[in-house]
Write a protein that holds these residues in place. Structure first.
Motif, PDB file in Angstrom:
ATOM      1  N   PRO A 335       0.827  -1.214   0.000  1.00  0.00           N
ATOM      2  CA  PRO A 335       0.000   0.000   0.000  1.00  0.00           C
ATOM      3  C   PRO A 335       0.856   1.256   0.000  1.00  0.00           C
ATOM      4  O   PRO A 335       1.899   1.318   0.680  1.00  0.00           O
ATOM      5  N   VAL A 336       0.439   2.237  -0.761  1.00  0.00           N
ATOM      6  CA  VAL A 336       1.158   3.511  -0.767  1.00  0.00           C
ATOM      7  C   VAL A 336       0.923   4.239   0.557  1.00  0.00           C
ATOM      8  O   VAL A 336       0.010   3.911   1.316  1.00  0.00           O
ATOM      9  N   ASP A 337       1.750   5.229   0.817  1.00  0.00           N
ATOM     10  CA  ASP A 337       1.482   6.177   1.901  1.00  0.00           C
ATOM     11  C   ASP A 337       0.354   7.073   1.391  1.00  0.00           C
ATOM     12  O   ASP A 337       0.575   7.952   0.552  1.00  0.00           O
ATOM     13  N   ASP A 338      -0.870   6.820   1.863  1.00  0.00           N
ATOM     14  CA  ASP A 338      -2.019   7.467   1.237  1.00  0.00           C
ATOM     15  C   ASP A 338      -2.029   8.986   1.404  1.00  0.00           C
ATOM     16  O   ASP A 338      -2.468   9.706   0.505  1.00  0.00           O
ATOM     17  N   SER A 357      -6.160   6.605   5.810  1.00  0.00           N
ATOM     18  CA  SER A 357      -5.581   6.362   7.130  1.00  0.00           C
ATOM     19  C   SER A 357      -5.571   7.626   7.978  1.00  0.00           C
ATOM     20  O   SER A 357      -5.668   7.557   9.205  1.00  0.00           O
ATOM     21  N   LYS A 358      -5.498   8.796   7.350  1.00  0.00           N
ATOM     22  CA  LYS A 358      -5.504  10.046   8.110  1.00  0.00           C
ATOM     23  C   LYS A 358      -6.916  10.457   8.497  1.00  0.00           C
ATOM     24  O   LYS A 358      -7.153  10.906   9.627  1.00  0.00           O
ATOM     25  N   CYS A 359      -7.857  10.312   7.584  1.00  0.00           N
ATOM     26  CA  CYS A 359      -9.190  10.877   7.787  1.00  0.00           C
ATOM     27  C   CYS A 359     -10.242   9.863   8.236  1.00  0.00           C
ATOM     28  O   CYS A 359     -11.342  10.262   8.635  1.00  0.00           O
ATOM     29  N   PHE A 360      -9.917   8.585   8.192  1.00  0.00           N
ATOM     30  CA  PHE A 360     -10.888   7.568   8.606  1.00  0.00           C
ATOM     31  C   PHE A 360     -10.306   6.516   9.532  1.00  0.00           C
ATOM     32  O   PHE A 360     -11.021   5.608   9.947  1.00  0.00           O
ATOM     33  N   GLY A 361      -9.035   6.629   9.880  1.00  0.00           N
ATOM     34  CA  GLY A 361      -8.426   5.558  10.648  1.00  0.00           C
ATOM     35  C   GLY A 361      -7.504   6.031  11.736  1.00  0.00           C
ATOM     36  O   GLY A 361      -7.272   7.222  11.931  1.00  0.00           O
ATOM     37  N   HIS A 362      -6.982   5.070  12.451  1.00  0.00           N
ATOM     38  CA  HIS A 362      -6.019   5.312  13.513  1.00  0.00           C
ATOM     39  C   HIS A 362      -4.729   4.580  13.152  1.00  0.00           C
ATOM     40  O   HIS A 362      -4.752   3.382  12.860  1.00  0.00           O
ATOM     41  N   GLY A 363      -3.616   5.299  13.157  1.00  0.00           N
ATOM     42  CA  GLY A 363      -2.339   4.656  12.881  1.00  0.00           C
ATOM     43  C   GLY A 363      -2.282   4.099  11.474  1.00  0.00           C
ATOM     44  O   GLY A 363      -2.437   4.815  10.494  1.00  0.00           O
ATOM     45  N   LYS A 364      -2.106   2.774  11.363  1.00  0.00           N
ATOM     46  CA  LYS A 364      -1.938   2.134  10.060  1.00  0.00           C
ATOM     47  C   LYS A 364      -3.237   1.602   9.486  1.00  0.00           C
ATOM     48  O   LYS A 364      -3.244   0.960   8.438  1.00  0.00           O
ATOM     49  N   ASP A 365      -4.354   1.844  10.152  1.00  0.00           N
ATOM     50  CA  ASP A 365      -5.632   1.398   9.614  1.00  0.00           C
ATOM     51  C   ASP A 365      -5.875   2.048   8.253  1.00  0.00           C
ATOM     52  O   ASP A 365      -5.637   3.247   8.079  1.00  0.00           O
ATOM     53  N   PHE A 366      -6.303   1.261   7.290  1.00  0.00           N
ATOM     54  CA  PHE A 366      -6.696   1.735   5.960  1.00  0.00           C
ATOM     55  C   PHE A 366      -5.529   2.321   5.167  1.00  0.00           C
ATOM     56  O   PHE A 366      -5.703   3.227   4.357  1.00  0.00           O
ATOM     57  N   LYS A 367      -4.354   1.777   5.381  1.00  0.00           N
ATOM     58  CA  LYS A 367      -3.175   2.266   4.666  1.00  0.00           C
ATOM     59  C   LYS A 367      -3.349   2.062   3.161  1.00  0.00           C
ATOM     60  O   LYS A 367      -3.769   1.013   2.700  1.00  0.00           O
ATOM     61  N   GLY A 368      -3.023   3.090   2.423  1.00  0.00           N
ATOM     62  CA  GLY A 368      -3.119   3.034   0.969  1.00  0.00           C
ATOM     63  C   GLY A 368      -4.499   3.303   0.424  1.00  0.00           C
ATOM     64  O   GLY A 368      -4.680   3.413  -0.794  1.00  0.00           O
ATOM     65  N   LEU A 369      -5.496   3.429   1.298  1.00  0.00           N
ATOM     66  CA  LEU A 369      -6.870   3.658   0.862  1.00  0.00           C
ATOM     67  C   LEU A 369      -7.174   5.150   0.758  1.00  0.00           C
ATOM     68  O   LEU A 369      -6.743   5.940   1.603  1.00  0.00           O
TER      69      LEU A 369
END
Length: 400
Positions: A335-338, A357-369
């Motif tokens: 996964p890219v650094d989203d 990962s920044k706007c919908f997750g914590h830490g590495k959650d949803f990386k690349g999404l």
């Protein structure tokens, strides 16, 4: 002092949506319309427009006009289900205030809240800011972002006050089927837990599998302690009038929120009330909904073709409803650094969307999404996807 987490998705939008020349595919509303356009959708052209210009601009009806609340109640009509009345509906400035007032009124430091995740950050950050303990009910890509009902047993506690869900889901565009909704309600009813369903993207169930019916509202399952929130922004293309609502068959909930609302906004704008009433009238609503469903289907297929073209570096669970898609980009199989990816795309192409990962997750959650809002003007989406396709081909695919 109340500790409030930064609202990441809204701050991202504020920071970048006014970039000169931006191709905004971060927006989550179906392409907005003007009052002129709204009037053009009216079946009976002889009828007056939405605004009665001779009416004095008083506070108006404090809980909302009878006409508008009746028309909102009618949106919840289901076969075999007792109709809602206008007294089951309370108007607010957007669904964002509806959700906030519900948490402010019903949730406190000794309470526990279960909330689906990912979802709109407000739905779990506001309860936490009020001192409640929040457990995240994590939706899984392999389950098409549909909640696993068996996990509720591991999340529930003796002080669980509320279960919060979002249907259709933001950001994934997934649909919680009727049988899963029914199971959630049964689970909550057995424990006297409130179920809040943010239904702002209802009724945009535009791409369900063949033979699958749109699920009913959370208010249709015979359990009084269910709440729906909605607005004119997403499915109805009228974000600019800032009008939302709370709907519930539990009179005590509606009354409690109405009392809390007295301390905030008193009433909604009388002009907004008139425009929303017009949009939800029998002469306008069918054409407006048809327009929005058609646009959603057309644009989703454009995005689907993009994903298929770049399937070596791009994957998703294709949405079935709503206006948003959760798309993962990879490079060399990782996964890219989203966040960096979104900023790079914006800088080089003017295409804007939201890092997961920044706007919908914590830490590495949803990386690349990334979250893409695809039900904007079709021409904008086409141009944005053309630019994004070129970027992906040069910066991701070419390095594999």
């Amino acid at each position: 002092m109340v500790q409030i987490e930064p609202f990441a998705v809204e701050q991202w939008m504020d920071a970048y949506e006014n970039t000169p020349g931006v191709l905004n595919i971060a927006e989550t509303c179906v392409a907005s319309i003007s009052i002129d356009y709204l009037q053009a959708l009216c079946i009976d052209k002889s009828k007056p427009g939405p605004l009665a210009l001779s009416k004095k601009l008083t506070y108006g009806a404090i809980r909302g006009s009878n006409t508008l609340r009746e028309r909102i109640a009618a949106l919840y009509t289901e076969d075999g289900v007792e109709p809602l009345s206008q007294d089951d509906v309370l108007l607010t400035q957007g669904a964002i205030l509806a959700n906030f007032l519900l948490f402010y009124t019903l949730i406190g430091p000794r309470d526990h809240v279960i909330c689906v995740y990912p979802t709109y950050q407000q739905l779990y950050s506001v309860p936490a800011s009020l001192g409640a303990e929040v457990s995240l009910w994590k939706l899984k890509k392999e389950n098409r972002y549909i909640p696993d009902i068996t996990e509720l047993e591991t999340l529930v506690k003796s002080n669980t006050k509320m279960i919060v869900i979002n249907n259709p889901n933001n950001p994934s565009g997934s649909t919680i089927p009727g049988n899963v909704l029914g199971a959630i309600v049964d689970f909550a009813k057995a424990r006297h837990i409130i179920v809040l369903c943010d239904e702002v993207y209802r009724p945009l169930f535009h791409s369900l599998p063949r033979g699958k019916e749109a699920p009913p509202s959370i208010l249709s399952f015979g359990y009084e302690r269910t709440i729906s929130t909605g607005s004119m922004s997403k499915a109805w293309s009228l974000a600019g009038i800032r009008l939302g609502w709370i709907a519930s068959r539990d009179k005590s909930i509606v009354e409690a929120v109405a009392e809390a609302r007295d301390y905030t906004t008193i009433s909604v704008s009388r002009l907004d009330d008139q425009i929303a009433s017009y949009a939800l009238s029998d002469d306008v609503r069918p054409n407006l909904l048809r327009r929005n469903l058609d646009m959603a289907r057309t644009n989703l297929e454009l995005l689907d073709r993009f994903v298929q073209k770049h399937k070596d570096v791009c994957n998703w669970v294709k949405p079935t409803a709503g206006t948003t898609a959760f798309v993962q980009f990879t490079q060399n199989g990782e996964p890219v650094d989203d966040e960096a990816f979104c900023l790079d795309v914006l800088s080089k192409t003017k295409v804007m969307f939201i890092p997961g990962s920044k706007c919908f997750g914590h830490g590495k959650d949803f990386k690349g999404l990334v979250r893409i809002g695809y039900v904007n003007d079709t021409a904008v989406l086409e141009e944005a996807l053309k630019e994004l396709s070129s970027f992906v081909g040069q910066n991701l695919s070419s390095r594999i």
